[in-house]
Design a protein around this motif. Structure first.
Motif, short mmCIF file in Angstrom:
data_model
loop_
_atom_site.label_atom_id
_atom_site.label_comp_id
_atom_site.label_asym_id
_atom_site.label_seq_id
_atom_site.Cartn_x
_atom_site.Cartn_y
_atom_site.Cartn_z
N ASN A 7 0.85 -1.19 0.00
CA ASN A 7 0.00 0.00 0.00
C ASN A 7 0.89 1.25 0.00
OD1 ASN A 7 -2.11 -1.75 0.20
ND2 ASN A 7 -2.75 -1.13 2.23
N THR A 8 0.40 2.30 -0.62
CA THR A 8 1.13 3.57 -0.62
C THR A 8 0.28 4.64 0.05
OG1 THR A 8 0.30 4.16 -2.81
CG2 THR A 8 2.43 3.01 -2.72
N PHE A 9 0.94 5.66 0.56
CA PHE A 9 0.28 6.68 1.35
C PHE A 9 0.75 8.07 0.95
CE2 PHE A 9 0.65 2.81 3.75
CZ PHE A 9 -0.62 2.62 4.23
N SER A 10 -0.11 9.04 1.15
CA SER A 10 0.25 10.46 1.01
C SER A 10 -0.54 11.24 2.04
CB SER A 10 -0.01 10.96 -0.41
OG SER A 10 -1.35 10.77 -0.77
N TYR A 11 -0.03 12.42 2.39
CA TYR A 11 -0.71 13.23 3.39
C TYR A 11 -0.57 14.71 3.05
CZ TYR A 11 3.57 14.88 5.64
OH TYR A 11 4.76 15.50 5.90
N ARG A 12 -1.43 15.50 3.68
CA ARG A 12 -1.27 16.95 3.66
C ARG A 12 -1.71 17.48 5.01
NH1 ARG A 12 -5.87 19.19 -0.52
NH2 ARG A 12 -7.67 18.36 0.57
N LEU A 13 -1.12 18.59 5.39
CA LEU A 13 -1.44 19.22 6.66
C LEU A 13 -2.10 20.56 6.35
CD1 LEU A 13 -1.32 19.04 9.72
CD2 LEU A 13 0.92 20.15 9.62
N VAL A 14 -3.43 20.55 6.31
CA VAL A 14 -4.19 21.76 6.01
C VAL A 14 -4.03 22.71 7.20
CG1 VAL A 14 -6.49 22.67 5.49
CG2 VAL A 14 -5.81 20.41 4.63
N GLY A 15 -3.70 23.93 6.93
CA GLY A 15 -3.37 24.90 7.96
C GLY A 15 -1.91 25.28 7.86
N LYS A 16 -1.13 24.41 7.22
CA LYS A 16 0.27 24.70 6.95
C LYS A 16 0.53 24.69 5.44
CE LYS A 16 4.97 23.56 8.09
NZ LYS A 16 5.88 22.74 8.83
N SER A 17 -0.03 23.70 4.76
CA SER A 17 0.14 23.58 3.31
C SER A 17 -1.02 22.77 2.75
CB SER A 17 1.46 22.88 3.00
OG SER A 17 1.56 22.64 1.61
N ASP A 18 -1.39 23.05 1.51
CA ASP A 18 -2.44 22.27 0.87
C ASP A 18 -1.87 21.25 -0.10
OD1 ASP A 18 -4.52 23.53 2.18
OD2 ASP A 18 -4.68 25.12 0.69
N GLU A 19 -0.54 21.13 -0.16
CA GLU A 19 0.09 20.19 -1.08
C GLU A 19 0.13 18.79 -0.47
OE1 GLU A 19 3.79 21.29 -2.89
OE2 GLU A 19 3.36 23.40 -2.54
N TRP A 20 -0.16 17.78 -1.32
CA TRP A 20 -0.06 16.40 -0.89
C TRP A 20 1.40 15.97 -0.93
CZ3 TRP A 20 -3.83 13.68 1.32
CH2 TRP A 20 -5.14 14.12 1.17
N ILE A 21 1.85 15.29 0.11
CA ILE A 21 3.22 14.79 0.21
C ILE A 21 3.17 13.27 0.11
CG2 ILE A 21 5.24 14.62 1.71
CD1 ILE A 21 4.30 17.33 2.90
N GLU A 22 3.88 12.74 -0.86
CA GLU A 22 3.91 11.30 -1.09
C GLU A 22 4.82 10.64 -0.06
OE1 GLU A 22 2.07 9.66 -3.37
OE2 GLU A 22 1.19 11.55 -4.01
N LEU A 23 4.31 9.61 0.60
CA LEU A 23 5.10 8.87 1.57
C LEU A 23 5.59 7.53 1.01
CD1 LEU A 23 2.86 9.39 4.71
CD2 LEU A 23 5.11 10.37 4.32
#
Length: 68
Positions: A7-23
């Motif tokens: 499985n692959t994952f990505s995240y974003r931290l709304v409030g700091k950045s709206d960009e998705w970061i690939e994990l």
């Protein structure tokens, strides 16, 4: 065939950045030196066949002001 180790994952931290970061396959997120404020952590996952969750998992949290 399902293989959760791929499985692959990505995240974003709304409030700091709206960009998705690939994990990639990593399942850990480290958030350092966040200023006080409200945040929403969103995490998306895709299985080994490329089928992704339609909605991200969400966690809302707040960093309060320092007590001193």
């Amino acid at each position: 065939m399902l293989n959760p180790d791929r499985n692959t994952f990505s995240y974003r931290l709304v409030g700091k950045s709206d960009e998705w970061i690939e994990l990639g396959r990593t399942r850990d997120i480290t958030l350092l030196e966040l200023p006080r404020g409200s945040y929403r952590l969103e995490v998306k996952s895709c299985n080994n066949e490329g089928v992704c969750n339609p909605e991200p998992a969400t966690l809302r949290f707040e960093i309060p002001a320092a007590p001193w």
